[in-house]
Design a protein around this motif. Structure first.
Motif, PDB file in Angstrom:
ATOM      1  N   ARG A  53      27.398  52.860  48.694  1.00 22.45           N
ATOM      2  CA  ARG A  53      27.847  51.471  48.636  1.00 22.45           C
ATOM      3  C   ARG A  53      29.216  51.371  49.312  1.00 22.45           C
ATOM      4  O   ARG A  53      29.948  52.365  49.437  1.00 22.45           O
ATOM      5  N   ILE A  54      29.562  50.142  49.715  1.00 22.82           N
ATOM      6  CA  ILE A  54      30.805  49.921  50.457  1.00 22.82           C
ATOM      7  C   ILE A  54      31.696  48.957  49.676  1.00 22.82           C
ATOM      8  O   ILE A  54      31.230  47.909  49.206  1.00 22.82           O
ATOM      9  N   LEU A  55      32.972  49.308  49.550  1.00 21.77           N
ATOM     10  CA  LEU A  55      33.952  48.384  48.945  1.00 21.77           C
ATOM     11  C   LEU A  55      34.719  47.709  50.067  1.00 21.77           C
ATOM     12  O   LEU A  55      35.108  48.358  51.041  1.00 21.77           O
ATOM     13  N   ILE A  56      34.968  46.411  49.950  1.00 21.65           N
ATOM     14  CA  ILE A  56      35.715  45.676  50.964  1.00 21.65           C
ATOM     15  C   ILE A  56      37.122  45.378  50.429  1.00 21.65           C
ATOM     16  O   ILE A  56      37.288  44.658  49.444  1.00 21.65           O
ATOM     17  N   LEU A  57      38.131  45.954  51.106  1.00 25.35           N
ATOM     18  CA  LEU A  57      39.518  45.883  50.616  1.00 25.35           C
ATOM     19  C   LEU A  57      40.471  45.416  51.696  1.00 25.35           C
ATOM     20  O   LEU A  57      40.107  45.373  52.872  1.00 25.35           O
ATOM     21  N   ARG A  58      41.695  45.107  51.315  1.00 21.01           N
ATOM     22  CA  ARG A  58      42.773  44.937  52.284  1.00 21.01           C
ATOM     23  C   ARG A  58      42.996  46.291  52.955  1.00 21.01           C
ATOM     24  O   ARG A  58      42.960  47.326  52.284  1.00 21.01           O
ATOM     25  N   ALA A  59      43.282  46.294  54.264  1.00 17.68           N
ATOM     26  CA  ALA A  59      43.437  47.560  55.001  1.00 17.68           C
ATOM     27  C   ALA A  59      44.430  48.497  54.311  1.00 17.68           C
ATOM     28  O   ALA A  59      44.175  49.697  54.171  1.00 17.68           O
ATOM     29  N   SER A  60      45.545  47.936  53.846  1.00 18.59           N
ATOM     30  CA  SER A  60      46.579  48.810  53.281  1.00 18.59           C
ATOM     31  C   SER A  60      46.236  49.308  51.871  1.00 18.59           C
ATOM     32  O   SER A  60      46.915  50.191  51.354  1.00 18.59           O
ATOM     33  N   PRO A  63      43.684  53.512  51.313  1.00 19.11           N
ATOM     34  CA  PRO A  63      44.084  54.852  50.857  1.00 19.11           C
ATOM     35  C   PRO A  63      44.294  54.928  49.346  1.00 19.11           C
ATOM     36  O   PRO A  63      44.026  55.970  48.738  1.00 19.11           O
ATOM     37  N   THR A  64      44.741  53.856  48.727  1.00 19.48           N
ATOM     38  CA  THR A  64      44.993  53.864  47.279  1.00 19.48           C
ATOM     39  C   THR A  64      43.680  54.043  46.507  1.00 19.48           C
ATOM     40  O   THR A  64      43.596  54.852  45.581  1.00 19.48           O
ATOM     41  N   TYR A  65      42.638  53.293  46.890  1.00 21.88           N
ATOM     42  CA  TYR A  65      41.343  53.418  46.205  1.00 21.88           C
ATOM     43  C   TYR A  65      40.791  54.838  46.353  1.00 21.88           C
ATOM     44  O   TYR A  65      40.205  55.379  45.422  1.00 21.88           O
ATOM     45  N   VAL A  66      40.983  55.432  47.545  1.00 25.33           N
ATOM     46  CA  VAL A  66      40.447  56.784  47.770  1.00 25.33           C
ATOM     47  C   VAL A  66      41.288  57.812  47.006  1.00 25.33           C
ATOM     48  O   VAL A  66      40.759  58.707  46.360  1.00 25.33           O
ATOM     49  N   GLN A  67      42.597  57.648  47.043  1.00 23.26           N
ATOM     50  CA  GLN A  67      43.477  58.605  46.358  1.00 23.26           C
ATOM     51  C   GLN A  67      43.182  58.680  44.860  1.00 23.26           C
ATOM     52  O   GLN A  67      43.160  59.755  44.276  1.00 23.26           O
ATOM     53  N   GLN A  87      54.768  56.587  50.369  1.00 27.77           N
ATOM     54  CA  GLN A  87      54.905  55.975  49.038  1.00 27.77           C
ATOM     55  C   GLN A  87      54.229  56.801  47.950  1.00 27.77           C
ATOM     56  O   GLN A  87      54.754  56.955  46.860  1.00 27.77           O
ATOM     57  N   GLN A  88      52.999  57.254  48.263  1.00 24.90           N
ATOM     58  CA  GLN A  88      52.194  57.955  47.249  1.00 24.90           C
ATOM     59  C   GLN A  88      51.551  59.189  47.866  1.00 24.90           C
ATOM     60  O   GLN A  88      50.383  59.151  48.241  1.00 24.90           O
ATOM     61  N   PRO A  89      52.327  60.271  47.997  1.00 24.92           N
ATOM     62  CA  PRO A  89      51.778  61.442  48.696  1.00 24.92           C
ATOM     63  C   PRO A  89      50.679  62.158  47.897  1.00 24.92           C
ATOM     64  O   PRO A  89      50.645  62.061  46.676  1.00 24.92           O
TER      65      PRO A  89
END
Ligand code: ATP
Ligand code: PRP
Length: 224
Positions: A53-60, A63-67, A87-89
């Motif tokens: 399935r695909i989530l549709i997010l703001r581009a920025s 990385p947060t959803y994946v992290q 910001q969030q390494p």
């Protein structure tokens, strides 16, 4: 009791150019996406693969959803990934440059602004951007002192109304700069979008993710 294994894969994308440029890569992998996020306005989109399935997010936000593991993998521009990791390494593995959404990060000023002289004289430069980290690193490496003004979009406006001397933004055709009487005076780096993978997902469910990673790799090579 037998443990059930979660075979479901969640891919995070932003709508617009990254979604559009990812569709052909998914098609190479035999995966069809029936809905357009622009039309349906849905934020979770199913695909022809019942496990993807695909989530549709703001581009920025990709990385947060994946992290945090809310998505197993995602696609984001190098520009966005640099800002995110400042910001969030940690927690993200970047296996493939997909070579999509290509542009460059550049410094731009008004046509009538003498950038070279200002830099040579060692004057402070006021720079407006949403790319704080890349901008800091670029000017620090040149030994140029800057005052940074954080913006979230429409950067081209800042030099026109006296908010800043220069901007740092992505440039592709150069049409937006031209339409606003600006010129690029320095290239900072070429930008393209990369696949990012949650490290824990890869470790624990790599067998299910690997075929998709391989398909992205193959499709990227085909499109080069
Ligand atoms: P956000 O919605 O989070 O503010 P954004 O508006 O930059 O982000 P998009 O416009 O969808 O998001 O751009 C996604 C990515 O595509 C950017 O991170 C960049 O890597 C790349 N990109 C941006 N502008 C262009 C362009 N004009 N041509 C090609 N690629 C671009
Ligand atoms: C991006 C970027 C520039 C423009 C550059 O904006 O912020 O304004 O593209 O592209 P060009 O060199 O081909 O003109 P975008 O179209 O993504 O609009 P947005 O930032 O409002 O999403």
């Amino acid at each position: 009791m037998k443990e059930t294994v979660n075979k479901n894969i969640t891919l995070a994308l932003s709508k617009g150019r990254i979604f559009e440029d990812t569709l052909p890569l998914l098609e190479e992998a035999g995966i069809k996406v029936s809905e357009s996020p622009e039309k349906s306005r849905k934020l979770i989109i199913q695909t022809s693969d019942p496990n993807l399935r695909i989530l549709i997010l703001r581009a920025s936000d990709v990385p947060t959803y994946v992290q945090y593991g809310a998505a197993d993998l995602g696609i984001a521009g190098k520009d966005v990934l640099i800002e995110h990791s400042a910001q969030q390494p940690g927690g993200l593995y970047q296996p493939i440059d997909l070579n999509i959404a290509r542009c460059r990060l550049a410094v731009a000023v008004r046509k009538d602004f003498n950038y070279k002289d200002v830099v040579k004289q060692g004057s402070r430069l006021r720079v407006a951007t949403k790319y704080i980290q890349s901008t800091r690193e670029h000017f620090a490496a040149k030994g140029v002192h800057i005052d940074l003004i954080k913006l979230y979009g429409s950067m081209e406006l800042a030099p026109l109304v006296g908010l800043a001397d220069a901007i740092v933004d992505v440039v592709s055709t150069g049409d937006t700069l031209k339409a606003n009487g600006l010129v690029a005076v320095e290239d900072i780096m070429p930008i393209s979008s990369r696949l990012v993978v949650n490290q824990a997902s890869l470790k624990n469910r790599g067998v299910f993710l690997q075929p998709l990673l391989d398909a992205f790799s193959r499709a990227t090579n085909l499109h080069e």
